[in-house]
Design a protein around this motif. Sequence first.
Motif, PDB file in Angstrom:
ATOM      1  N   GLU A 149       0.795  -1.245  -0.035  1.00  0.00           N
ATOM      2  CA  GLU A 149      -0.069   0.024  -0.055  1.00  0.00           C
ATOM      3  C   GLU A 149       0.771   1.326  -0.186  1.00  0.00           C
ATOM      4  O   GLU A 149       0.467   2.242  -0.616  1.00  0.00           O
ATOM      5  CB  GLU A 149      -0.980  -0.065   1.304  1.00  0.00           C
ATOM      6  N   ARG A 153       0.307   3.852  -3.159  1.00  0.00           N
ATOM      7  CA  ARG A 153      -0.598   4.558  -2.607  1.00  0.00           C
ATOM      8  C   ARG A 153      -0.484   5.741  -3.792  1.00  0.00           C
ATOM      9  O   ARG A 153       0.293   6.431  -4.142  1.00  0.00           O
ATOM     10  CB  ARG A 153      -0.519   5.298  -1.498  1.00  0.00           C
ATOM     11  N   VAL A 185      -6.695   2.500  -2.441  1.00  0.00           N
ATOM     12  CA  VAL A 185      -6.378   1.647  -1.264  1.00  0.00           C
ATOM     13  C   VAL A 185      -7.611   1.132  -0.672  1.00  0.00           C
ATOM     14  O   VAL A 185      -8.409   1.914  -0.230  1.00  0.00           O
ATOM     15  CB  VAL A 185      -5.233   2.251  -0.250  1.00  0.00           C
TER      16      VAL A 185
END
Length: 473
Positions: A149, A153, A185
């Motif tokens: 992530e 991101r 996300v």
Amino acid sequence: MQYVSTRGGMEPSNFSDVLLEGLAPDGGLVVPEAIPSVEPETIESWRDLSYAELATEVIGLYWTDIPRDDLAELCRAAYGEQFKADMVVPLTPIDQMTALVDLSQGPTLAFKDMAMQFLGEALPYVLKKRGETLNILGATSGDTGSAAEYAFRSKPNIGVFMLSPKGRMSRFQRAQMYTLTDDNVHNIVVEGVFDDAQQLVKDLNGDLEFKAANSLGTVNSINLGRLIAQSVYYFWAWLRVTTGIPAEQRADFGVSFAVPSGNFGNIFSGQLARQMGLPIDTLVLATNENNVLDEFFRSGEYEPRSADNTLATSSPSMDISKASNLERFIYLVLGQDQTKLADAWQQLDATGTLDLSEHQPRFQQEFGMVSGTSTHEDRVSTIRAVYEKAQVVIDPHTADGVTVARGFQKPEQPMLVLETAKPEKFGDIVNEALGFEPELLPEFARLLELEQHTIDMGVDAEALREYIALHHV
């Protein structure tokens, strides 16, 4: 360089293709048609390279369909200022013949950053070239999720759908993932264990129509790009630890690596480096109480456990009873014979067990693989012992590695233990061992106070399909 499936049901593809695909279309794992070989003189010529330059050389042996200058730029961006140590991967001695390979200098304080930061540059590069989008579907037992992530991101043309097991990660791990607010996300909390989440990923990747319609890919350790990026630090660590060895002896100077193992990706990266020609003497696989892999390497019999029989331990990122990457190792054991591998997996699917006991002596003799199990009591005593001897605080997974490594230490041979994460991520067990919790830097402490954003879901492939169909990029 071309890539195929372990099970034989995929047309040969280039690296850019398999970087986006992850799982092979026949349910197997992507492997190179032939593992590249590196001569000792070539390895020696890499000694003075920076980490980014070394990554360019190693990854460039596999990613042959990219201009070398472009690859070098991707590696410079991946291994730049987001890593706290100037060397990216320092080595930290904990006794005369043992050192930690410090892989947690990245933005999420875990070794997963080493590959994920590279993929965070490589995937957008390929997508931009092709004018495509990608929806990353992954499962995490702790550190993969946050590393993915943070790498992706707000990156263009990429969505991230990360599955995690409810209540099975540390407080800090949850805060790192669940406090992100980026629109691309999605944190999906599964009512089950990691293996349930991983099976959902496999189910959706196996639905080829849905996969194509929603541009699904994966950056779990089943993604070969991650394993290749991880193999770089084996070369890096070997080059650092052999610096004081006379040049004429280096090519034959064996070094052993101990690797805390759950999904078998990190240690398979070491096996790749060994197959390429790096003088690795022994690869020591360390498990926690979920010791299916230890049982396999000791007996040759592989019997994954059910979710109900997967224990919640104090090294939670290794609470895995079905190692997705083991298939790649068994593929090597079976002589890279796709028919034999496919037959073996049919046997495993039909019976729940796989008997390779006739090959078990080769695990150590040919592949240098040994294994051991660590317990909670071992972790606590090892964290305490390392701190008392070296004034170094280690996390519980690294403690598993140090514990098991002790049983395979050879006289006058360096043992390098791969650190998996900073101890700050696992304050409870550190406090149990040492009487204090490692202090979080202010920017990390603030995460614990932020609102968390999750989607709760049962072990339900159809519900997951519906959510992705509504939210994909």
